[in-house]
Design an enzyme around this catalytic site. Structure first.
Site, PDB file in Angstrom:
ATOM      1  CE  LYS A 194      -2.548  -1.446  -0.870  1.00 41.93           C
ATOM      2  NZ  LYS A 194      -3.176  -0.312  -0.139  1.00 41.93           N
ATOM      3  CG  ASP A 246      -9.713  -4.987   2.221  1.00 39.07           C
ATOM      4  OD1 ASP A 246     -10.501  -5.766   1.669  1.00 39.07           O
ATOM      5  OD2 ASP A 246      -9.020  -5.289   3.211  1.00 39.07           O
ATOM      6  CD  GLN A 265      22.321  -1.091  -2.462  1.00 41.13           C
ATOM      7  OE1 GLN A 265      23.329  -1.552  -2.995  1.00 41.13           O
ATOM      8  NE2 GLN A 265      22.255  -0.816  -1.178  1.00 41.13           N
ATOM      9  NE  ARG A 293       3.656   0.193   2.034  1.00 36.78           N
ATOM     10  CZ  ARG A 293       2.587  -0.067   2.779  1.00 36.78           C
ATOM     11  NH1 ARG A 293       1.397  -0.265   2.218  1.00 36.78           N
ATOM     12  NH2 ARG A 293       2.697  -0.115   4.091  1.00 36.78           N
ATOM     13  CG  ASP A 350      -0.299   0.082   6.313  1.00 34.83           C
ATOM     14  OD1 ASP A 350       0.414  -0.468   5.456  1.00 34.83           O
ATOM     15  OD2 ASP A 350      -1.437  -0.313   6.611  1.00 34.83           O
ATOM     16  CG  ASP A 352      -2.472  -5.642   2.193  1.00 36.70           C
ATOM     17  OD1 ASP A 352      -1.379  -5.690   2.786  1.00 36.70           O
ATOM     18  OD2 ASP A 352      -3.307  -4.732   2.395  1.00 36.70           O
TER      19      ASP A 352
END
EC number: 3.2.1.22
Length: 471
Positions: free
Chosen positions: A147, A73, A251, A205, A209, A149
């Site tokens: 990336k 960022d 999985q 993700r 964080d 967000d």
């Protein structure tokens, strides 16, 4: 001590849920690289990226596979009159294309950041509703990785469909540019990303964080480790919190689309050496991206030797691409100062019939731990070949470079020949086929069909082994 949980999610025909290819041909193994956020946050610049890349190259990390240099960022100063993003001229006086070219000339790949919201998490312009022009901006500046967000998303979440739609808009826009761009979702696991992420992205993700704490609970990370469908992901999540959330998700990750447990905190904060080894080992085991979060210009020798442990990296980069499974988990009375204490056993298949296992001690005292072949091959039937075979055991940390060698590399800014593995010259797959000892660790024994692997694991530590058939 009591049994808390038993996860058994591996398919009996192990190929059956790994048949979907990468949606864009990228991410055939988990990405490796460096991201500035964990250490530098908004203190970004052209010099930081280029100097860091030089250091990564000089100390041999690039040739171990750390190829992505990711600008997080705070890089923008707004938009121009045509609506395109503009780089901050004070931080990036030569523009992003110049940074990309310099990195490409040194055989790196360039990553940038935006958010699927009106603003980024630090309050800079986001890409919600502007996906096509922003994707074209990234492509025009020869970006290889995005990336993406989840801040300031205008409430467009709450169901898998709503989040999928919002993130798919950028996926489609990136593909439309014609440039191959690795797409890394950072929506904190919101709305069951692990179910739909592989349709549109290369990694996602799966939690809030990370912070440089091994097991400390934190009210800012309100969901405990068993809440994989966390409604408020938060931040300042400990290593064990994230790992436990990830346990049932293996999985849903595999070739082309990986569960992302967040950047590595090795060399950040005050983790012990055993905690850093456990952190790195388990991120490798579950096939999380290996993204360095530390300042590589000020790494201590012990942290550098962890980042450069090629026998562990080879587990992460194994071409079979199957995350390890947590076979068992127990709470133990020897808790740490936060009241946390547990032990775990993980196992997973590797290329060429090998197997990797981890005995993890999350308790506060060293303890003996063991595993049988029935633990290791937990889905096998009685009389199966795996259970009737003897296996050679390789300790994946036993050949770790010592601190004196690591210090010499860091001080001289140079790697001598053959000190570290070079995956640029020979891939991990080829190195394993050739029997390169740097990828196997050290042979410490053999387990027979009725045998037991016994070891003592330090507090907050790990025993990590590769098994290969003796026959």
């Amino acid at each position: 001590m009591f049994n808390l949980n038993f996860f058994n999610y591996t398919c009996h025909c192990e190929w059956c849920f790994w048949v979907l290819p990468s949606y864009n041909g990228l991410g055939l193994t988990p990405q490796m690289g460096w991201d500035n956020w964990n250490t530098f946050a908004c203190n970004v610049s052209e010099d930081l990226l280029l100097n860091t890349a030089d250091r990564i190259s000089d100390i041999g990390l690039k040739d171990l596979g750390y190829k992505y240099v990711i600008l997080d960022d705070c890089w923008s100063s707004g938009r121009d009159e045509d609506g395109f993003l503009v780089a901050d001229e004070q931080k990036f006086p030569n523009g992003m294309g110049h940074v990309a070219d310099r990195l490409h000339n040194n055989s790196f790949l360039f990553g940038m950041y935006s958010s699927a919201g009106e603003y980024t998490c630090a309050g800079y312009p986001g890409s919600l509703g502007r996906e096509e022009e922003d994707a074209q901006f990234f492509a025009n500046n020869r970006v290889d990785y995005l990336k993406y967000d989840n801040c300031y998303n205008k409430g467009r979440f709450g169901t898998p469909e709503s989040s999928h739609k919002r993130y798919k808009a950028m996926s489609d826009a990136l593909n439309k540019t014609g440039r191959p761009i690795f797409y890394s979702l950072c929506n904190w696991g919101q709305d069951l990303t692990f179910y739909w992420g592989s349709d549109i992205a290369n990694s996602w993700r799966m939690s809030g964080d990370i912070t440089a704490e091994f097991s400390r609970p934190d009210s800012r990370c309100p969901c405990d480790g068993d809440e994989y469908d966390c409604k408020y992901a938060g931040y300042h999540c400990s290593i064990m919190n994230i790992l436990n959330k990830a346990a049932p998700m293996g999985q849903n990750g595999g070739i082309g689309g990986w569960n992302d447990l967040d950047n590595l905190e090795v060399g950040v904060g005050n983790l012990t050496d055993d905690e850093e080894k456990t952190h790195f080992s388990m991120w490798a085991m579950v096939k999380s991206p290996l993204i360095i979060g530390a300042d590589v210009n000020h790494l201590k020798a012990s942290s550098y030797s962890i980042y450069s442990q090629s026998s562990v990296i080879a587990i992460n980069q194994d071409p079979k691409g199957i995350p390890a499974t947590r076979v068992w988990r127990y709470y133990v009375p020897q808790t740490d100062k936060y009241g946390q204490g547990e032990i775990q056993f993980w196992s997973g298949p590797l290329e060429n019939g090998d197997q990797v296992i981890a005995l993890l001690n999350g308790g506060m005292k060293a303890r003996p731990m063991n595993a049988t072949l029935e633990d290791i091959f937990f889905d096998s039937y009685q009389g199966s070949e795996e259970l009737s075979t003897s296996w050679d055991i390789y300790d994946l940390w036993a050949n770790r470079i010592d601190n004196a060698t690591a210090s010499a590399i860091l001080e001289n800014n140079k790697v001598t020949n053959n000190t570290l593995y070079n995956a640029t010259k020979l891939s991990y797959k080829e190195g394993l086929l050739n029997g390169d000892s740097r990828l196997f660790g050290t042979k410490v024994g053999t387990i027979s069909p009725d045998g037991i692997i016994n070891t003592t694991v330090p507090a907050h530590g790990i025993a990590l082994y590769r098994l290969r058939s003796s026959s």
